[in-house]
Design an enzyme around this catalytic site. Structure first.
Site, PDB file in Angstrom:
ATOM      1  N   ARG A  36     -43.404  27.287   2.251  1.00 17.19           N
ATOM      2  CA  ARG A  36     -44.093  28.550   2.542  1.00 17.19           C
ATOM      3  C   ARG A  36     -45.570  28.536   2.182  1.00 17.19           C
ATOM      4  NH1 ARG A  36     -40.686  33.795   0.817  1.00 17.19           N
ATOM      5  NH2 ARG A  36     -42.413  34.760   1.933  1.00 17.19           N
ATOM      6  N   HIS A  82     -38.619  30.849  12.620  1.00 13.74           N
ATOM      7  CA  HIS A  82     -39.105  31.380  11.334  1.00 13.74           C
ATOM      8  C   HIS A  82     -38.470  32.744  11.063  1.00 13.74           C
ATOM      9  CE1 HIS A  82     -41.999  31.079   8.050  1.00 13.74           C
ATOM     10  NE2 HIS A  82     -42.316  32.353   8.234  1.00 13.74           N
ATOM     11  N   TYR A 127     -50.371  45.358  21.280  1.00 17.77           N
ATOM     12  CA  TYR A 127     -51.606  45.648  22.013  1.00 17.77           C
ATOM     13  C   TYR A 127     -52.447  44.406  22.276  1.00 17.77           C
ATOM     14  CZ  TYR A 127     -50.517  50.431  20.593  1.00 17.77           C
ATOM     15  OH  TYR A 127     -49.910  51.644  20.391  1.00 17.77           O
TER      16      TYR A 127
END
Length: 754
Positions: A36, A82, A127
């Site tokens: 990570r 993931h 968006y």
């Protein structure tokens, strides 16, 4: 830690809590470190970044493709590779698209992807649109060429690359930050061309010391153009140990006496810097500054202007103070901690990092060449069988037509291998009919030449190095650019021990409809042109000196006072007066006044009553203020009108009602009082006064010989002194009706005499 476990009668494992928690925490720690938080030295990526790039490549989002909604990419990443939070995944994607965060962005974004002032102001992923940046080809271009190891995804249904075959040391180019368990990483970004030159030098001179490499890599190169002011010996120590710090300072120049900041340090917000300067300015700790503002726009992304009070101000000393007390100079921690080639985390110095990456790159190129060689040999093998079939086409066709199992017959008849026979059988008859021996032999010759070249490079270490060098050089030429952050030797920043208070200066106090107040420097400010909070607008302004008192009048007739120099700056949107004052419930502020103590003001209510008061009488120190104007039931306060200083001989008072009546009489007929209801100014019929059908709408004070402008909607009527005589009368009378079209009076404006 003990590995001994016991089992009870039901077959359940029994383990001491101490051993279990210790092992669980260590397992979690290693997961965070390896999967990570820390990047790998090979491709310089964390797993989430690697998975985002690979998922985008699988979606066909190359630099030449059309943009696709970011939500689609994030969905693929989460669903396939993931299984974590979508917001964290999208934020990692945004970071790779911001050119002010990444030295060489990996994602090309379309839409709102944040700004240097607020990197997290990006729009939601539904968006924005995205695709891979051209630089991402450096990491993804060789994925399908046998260069990487593959692993199953989290549910075992798909494969994903363990690492990406980076053609450049991306870890140094884009840097990395991360916090794991018990360790962290902070690697600054560097210039591509400089790093490429260092890699080539180390490739050709494996024993080159760090001092040689630092001739090519003198220091980090941040995405912003601020100056790196860290001393040379500190940079050497940082690269020797893999840890240290780097200081970056804003760049500025002097234009016509003004200080113009043209570049900021990495991750520094221009608005935040102005806030820090404003805090000192408001605290009177920057008396040498007259003004400061943000003039940044699309043409000049960073342009902060600081205006010194005079040309005698020591600009260098002032900027040294600001470097020491604001984010105009910032220090960045460096901790070159990463996952090495052996899969273990460690802190590497610059030389070790480059050596490790060159080992990784060499092995990657070798695997790519070997993969291609196997493909070439396989194709040559198939072409050999195809050529035999072509030369014996009639016999091949006969065998296929007559034999039940043609494959073993072909293998026995022509000495073909199983693969060759299968390829011949899968070839369409019409393709065989068109094949020409020269085409087959031509392809064989080309492939044989490529095979020989591949075998030569694989068998010659120097040829392999030359190939790697040429590829690094080509990528540096294609993706490289000039250094952005110059390295400059500067003296240490030092704060000024300033104890003097700023002198009195001109200020404009601005009050908004919602009761927010602020003070702007100077008297040339356009209060209405300032920025206001949503739903709020300009109400009133007063021009005075910073060492004077400011008076506020509310709708109940109470007055309040504050010192001008204590008010917030107009660079923000101010603060509500209710935070400093304590008006009655439901009251609203109607105006702000600032003047000399001797100045006189006409105070009036719309019920038609009023009096003259001195400015000094309006100043009230308590937070609750003091009652100045007594209002009849239902009446409201009109904005005070300045009545001049002294007796004001010859001055006239003009009053207009909502029914269109205008009355003028000498101002001297009104009493001067400190507080009260006042005397009747204009007469309004009792029934209309009681129902408030008619009210006094406006008042004005006219100097001797002045004209009066009557504003009615978009129309105005100017009454000269001779015209005003028609409307003169006794105080408290009804007045005379204005001409048709001007009876809906909005305001009265006194014009200068002559």
């Amino acid at each position: 830690m003990s590995d001994i476990a016991t089992y009870n009668a039901e077959g359940l494992e029994r383990r001491p809590l101490k051993d279990f928690t210790e092992k669980a925490y260590l397992d979690y720690s290693m997961y965070v470190i390896l999967d990570r938080a820390l990047p790998h030295v090979g491709d310089g990526l964390k797993p989430v970044q690697r998975r985002i790039l690979y998922a985008m490549s699988e979606l066909g989002l190359s630099a030449a493709a059309k943009f696709k909604k970011s939500a689609r990419t994030v969905g693929d990443v989460l669903g396939k590779f993931h299984p974590h939070g979508d917001s964290a995944c999208y934020e990692a994607m945004v970071l790779m698209a911001q050119d002010f965060s990444y030295r060489y962005p990996l994602v090309d974004g379309q839409g709102n992807w944040g700004s240097p002032d607020d990197p997290k102001s990006f729009a939601a992923m539904r968006y924005t649109e995205s695709r891979l940046a051209p630089y991402a080809e450096v990491l993804l271009g060789e994925v399908g060429q046998g260069t990487v190891d593959w692993q199953l995804n989290f549910d075992g249904t798909l494969s994903e690359p363990r690492l990406l075959p980076a053609r450049l040391p991306n870890l140094l180019l884009n840097g990395a930050t991360g916090i794991a368990v018990g360790m962290a990483t902070d690697i600054p970004s560097h210039n591509l061309r400089e790093v490429a030159q260092a890699c080539i030098h180390l490739l050709e001179h494996p024993d080159a010391p760090l001092s040689d490499l630092m001739r090519f890599i003198p220091g980090p190169d941040f995405p912003t153009a601020g100056e790196i002011v860290t001393a040379r010996d500190e940079l050497v120590k940082m690269y020797q140990t893999g840890s240290g710090s780097v200081k970056q300072r804003a760049r500025y120049e002097v234009e016509r006496g003004d200080i113009v900041i043209t570049a900021l340090p990495y991750q520094v917000s221009g608005s935040r810097v102005l806030e820090q300067i404003a805090a000192q300015f408001n605290a009177k700790k920057l008396p040498m500054i007259e003004d400061f503002r943000d003039e940044s726009d699309h043409e000049f992304p960073t342009r902060l202007v600081i205006v010194p009070r005079s040309n005698r101000v020591d600009v260098d000393r002032l900027m040294s103070h600001l470097f020491a007390t604001t984010d105009l100079e910032r220090s960045y921690r460096v901790n070159m901690n990463m996952i090495g080639l052996n899969g273990r985390p460690r802190v590497m110095d610059l030389r070790e990092l480059l050596v490790a990456w060159l080992i990784y790159r060499t092995e990657t190129v070798r695997r790519r060449l070997q993969y291609r060689l196997e493909k070439v040999l396989e194709r040559l093998h198939l072409l050999d069988g195809l050529l035999i079939a072509f030369l014996n086409i009639d016999e091949v066709i006969r065998i296929i037509r007559t034999e039940d199992e043609p494959k073993p017959v072909l293998m026995a008849r022509f000495g073909l291998t199983d693969t060759q026979a299968e390829y011949v059988l899968n070839t369409r008859l019409r393709q065989l009919a068109r094949l020409e021996e020269m085409k087959i032999r031509g392809e064989q010759a080309e492939l044989a030449e490529e095979r020989d070249g591949l075998q030569r490079v694989l068998g010659d270490e120097q040829a392999l190095k030359a190939l790697i060098r040429d590829e690094i050089t080509a990528d540096a030429e294609k993706y490289g650019d000039a250094r952005r952050s110059p390295l400059v030797a500067r003296s240490a920043a030092a704060a000024i021990d300033e104890t003097e208070l700023a002198p009195s200066e001109a200020v404009t106090v601005v009050l908004s409809e919602k009761g927010w107040v602020r003070a702007a420097k100077g008297h040339e400010v356009d209060p209405a042109g300032l920025s206001y909070r949503s739903g709020d607008t300009f109400l009133s302004a007063a021009r005075l000196r910073s060492n004077q008192a400011v008076v506020f009048l509310d709708s109940t007739g109470r007055s309040y006072a504050l010192q001008a120099h204590t008010l917030p700056s107009a660079r923000g949107q101010g603060e509500p007066l209710t935070g400093r004052l304590d008006p009655p419930s439901g009251a609203r502020f109607v105006t702000v006044l600032g003047d000399s103590p001797q100045a006189r003001y006409l105070l009036a209510s719309d019920a038609g009553y009023g009096f003259v008061a001195s400015f000094e009488d309006l100043i009230a120190k308590p937070k609750a203020g003091k009652a100045v104007l007594t209002l009849p039931k239902g009446a409201e306060v009109l904005r005070p009108v300045r009545a001049g200083e002294g007796a004001g001989a010859g001055a006239l008072l003009a009053a207009a009602t909502s029914a269109g009546h205008l009355l003028l009489f000498p101002l001297s007929e009104l009493p001067e009082m400190a507080r009260g209801k006042g005397n009747k100014i204009v007469g309004i019929p009792t029934p209309k006064a009681q129902t408030r059908e008619e009210i006094m709408i406006a008042v004005a004070v006219l100097a001797e010989g002045a004209s009066l402008m009557v504003v009615s909607g978009k129309r105005t009527l100017t009454l000269k002194p001779a015209d005003l005589e028609l409307y003169r009368g006794e105080r408290g009378r009804r007045g005379r009706l204005l001409p048709r079209g001007f009876q809906r009076v909005e305001s009265l404006i006194a014009e200068q005499a002559g």
